[in-house]
Design an enzyme around this catalytic site. Structure first.
Site, PDB file in Angstrom:
ATOM      1  N   LYS A   1      46.814 -23.742  -6.875  1.00 59.50           N
ATOM      2  CA  LYS A   1      46.472 -22.887  -8.005  1.00 59.50           C
ATOM      3  C   LYS A   1      47.398 -21.664  -8.048  1.00 59.50           C
ATOM      4  O   LYS A   1      48.204 -21.449  -7.139  1.00 59.50           O
ATOM      5  CB  LYS A   1      45.012 -22.439  -7.903  1.00 59.50           C
ATOM      6  CG  LYS A   1      44.699 -21.608  -6.668  1.00 59.50           C
ATOM      7  CD  LYS A   1      43.227 -21.237  -6.599  1.00 59.50           C
ATOM      8  CE  LYS A   1      42.950 -20.399  -5.354  1.00 59.50           C
ATOM      9  NZ  LYS A   1      41.569 -19.910  -5.305  1.00 59.50           N
TER      10      LYS A   1
ATOM     11  N   ARG B   1      29.490 -15.796  -5.770  1.00 67.56           N
ATOM     12  CA  ARG B   1      30.330 -15.815  -6.961  1.00 67.56           C
ATOM     13  C   ARG B   1      29.853 -16.934  -7.882  1.00 67.56           C
ATOM     14  O   ARG B   1      29.320 -16.677  -8.949  1.00 67.56           O
ATOM     15  CB  ARG B   1      31.805 -16.029  -6.585  1.00 67.56           C
ATOM     16  CG  ARG B   1      32.440 -14.884  -5.823  1.00 67.56           C
ATOM     17  CD  ARG B   1      33.945 -15.016  -5.733  1.00 67.56           C
ATOM     18  NE  ARG B   1      34.388 -16.336  -5.264  1.00 67.56           N
ATOM     19  CZ  ARG B   1      35.651 -16.632  -4.983  1.00 67.56           C
ATOM     20  NH1 ARG B   1      36.602 -15.718  -5.123  1.00 67.56           N
ATOM     21  NH2 ARG B   1      35.985 -17.833  -4.545  1.00 67.56           N
TER      22      ARG B   1
ATOM     23  N   TYR C   1      61.268   9.082  -6.935  1.00 64.78           N
ATOM     24  CA  TYR C   1      60.285   9.752  -7.784  1.00 64.78           C
ATOM     25  C   TYR C   1      59.354  10.633  -6.961  1.00 64.78           C
ATOM     26  O   TYR C   1      58.935  10.264  -5.864  1.00 64.78           O
ATOM     27  CB  TYR C   1      59.438   8.719  -8.537  1.00 64.78           C
ATOM     28  CG  TYR C   1      60.139   8.102  -9.720  1.00 64.78           C
ATOM     29  CD1 TYR C   1      60.541   8.873 -10.813  1.00 64.78           C
ATOM     30  CD2 TYR C   1      60.389   6.735  -9.759  1.00 64.78           C
ATOM     31  CE1 TYR C   1      61.168   8.306 -11.900  1.00 64.78           C
ATOM     32  CE2 TYR C   1      61.015   6.149 -10.846  1.00 64.78           C
ATOM     33  CZ  TYR C   1      61.405   6.948 -11.917  1.00 64.78           C
ATOM     34  OH  TYR C   1      62.029   6.368 -12.989  1.00 64.78           O
TER      35      TYR C   1
ATOM     36  N   MET D   1      60.470   0.715 -10.597  1.00 63.26           N
ATOM     37  CA  MET D   1      60.267  -0.529 -11.331  1.00 63.26           C
ATOM     38  C   MET D   1      61.339  -1.572 -10.999  1.00 63.26           C
ATOM     39  O   MET D   1      61.038  -2.766 -10.850  1.00 63.26           O
ATOM     40  CB  MET D   1      60.260  -0.277 -12.843  1.00 63.26           C
ATOM     41  CG  MET D   1      60.012  -1.534 -13.673  1.00 63.26           C
ATOM     42  SD  MET D   1      60.030  -1.217 -15.443  1.00 63.26           S
ATOM     43  CE  MET D   1      58.507  -0.277 -15.623  1.00 63.26           C
TER      44      MET D   1
END
Length: 358
Positions: free
Chosen positions: A35, A129, A255, A303
């Site tokens: 998956k 779940r 940053y 990024m």
């Protein structure tokens, strides 16, 4: 020309990991869980690579099952979330999918449909779940019998909540609940074992195990890495050094001026970032490697780029590939530094990173 950022996929390592899962499953058979696009490795290449060994595949949903069929693979495909609409049942019959039914609504759809797929029944033994409570199973089976659908039941399935923690008693408790709930139907198959359960001493494996993350070299256990469990890394994430410069003591990097340089260092910029799926929260001291030498990240991940300290790799030059995880640096190590798990890192690699297979 395109940048050389790439995820290299070692399909032989994948096969070796599946064989280890099969060995640890004992008398049970292992179905290959592919998956989430084969945990980020590519569902079709992964499924094809395992086709000679895997007798079943397991996916989350219908579109993943279609991808396996459209690739020409004929093994049964277990759909772990079952069906999401009544019409999906007929597709399961036509395409050879085995949905896991976990709700009364899905049973209602089965009652209303002329389609009669083979299917599994999910039991909620404590994960909370999906699944029927153990006390509901007998009524569910009685209803299926009254509908003429009882012959379609392949078996029962559950999922463990704490198998990754070998000190937790919950796996044994869930196994006992599952055993008690399924004992009236000894002729039906049973499946409980996720990747972590393959490493739980004395764990009952029943008929089918469901290895997932271990196939891709990631550790399913708390406090252990994949290699420590005998698993081979399958994905190597690499990106080039695109700039090297000296940063002087007292200067900052990235940053937020997040890293203050306390001595002159040789710094490299690597063409990969959170836009590629590398975790933004992997900060200073997260390991990487260049030319087989371990180095460290410094400052914040951007990024499209991140910075590395090349002190331990004095011969590194622009253009050299940097391994973000793979053979030298384990994906589990990076996940720990980023406060997450290898599952998230592997499935999070974005589409702009090409996969190369060998």
């Amino acid at each position: 020309m395109p940048r050389s950022t790439v995820a290299r996929i070692d399909l032989e390592a994948l096969r070796q990991n599946f064989r280890l899962a099969s060995e640890r499953a004992g008398t049970a058979q292992a179905m290959a869980v592919v998956k989430a696009d084969g945990y980020g490795h590519g569902i079709v290449p992964v499924a094809k690579a395992l086709a000679a060994d895997a007798q079943k595949y397991a996916v989350a949903c219908l579109e993943e099952a279609f991808a396996i069929r459209d690739a020409g693979l004929r093994q049964p495909v277990v759909m772990l979330q079952g069906v999401h609409a009544e019409g999906d049942l007929e597709l399961c019959v036509r395409r050879g999918f085995e949905p896991v039914l976990h709700s009364h609504q899905q049973i209602d759809w089965l009652a209303q449909s002329e389609a009669r797929p083979t299917f599994w029944i999910k039991i909620n033994t404590g994960m909370n779940r999906l699944g029927f409570l153990p006390a509901e199973v007998e009524d569910v089976m009685t209803r299926l019998d009254s509908m003429g659908a009882r012959s379609g039941v392949l078996g029962f399935i559950t999922h463990f909540a704490c198998a990754d923690d070998l000190d937790s008693p919950m796996t044994a408790e869930q196994t006992a609940r599952f055993e008690e709930a399924t004992v009236p139907w000894p002729e039906l198959m049973r499946s409980v074992a996720n990747s972590a359960a393959h490493f739980v001493p004395g764990q009952a494996m029943y008929d089918w195990s469901r290895p997932g993350i271990m196939l891709y070299g990631g550790s399913p256990l708390v406090g252990k890495t994949g290699p420590e469990l005998g698993l081979k890394p399958v994905m190597s994430l690499e990106a080039p050094l695109i700039s090297i410069r000296t940063v002087r003591a007292g200067e900052t990097v990235g940053y937020g001026a997040g890293f203050l340089v306390d001595r002159d260092i040789r710094m490299g910029m690597v063409a990969v970032g959170y836009g590629d799926g590398y975790p933004r929260h992997a900060g200073t001291d997260t390991p990487a490697a260049v030319n087989g030498q371990r180095i460290r990240l410094i400052g914040r991940v951007s990024m499209d780029m991140l910075a590395v300290d090349l002190t331990n790799a004095p011969d590194a030059k622009e253009g050299d590939p940097v391994e973000l995880w793979g053979q030298t640096v384990g994906v589990d190590e990076v996940a720990t530094c980023a406060g997450t798990i290898s599952y998230e890192l592997l499935t999070g690699i974005t589409a702009r990173v090409p996969r190369e297979y060998r």
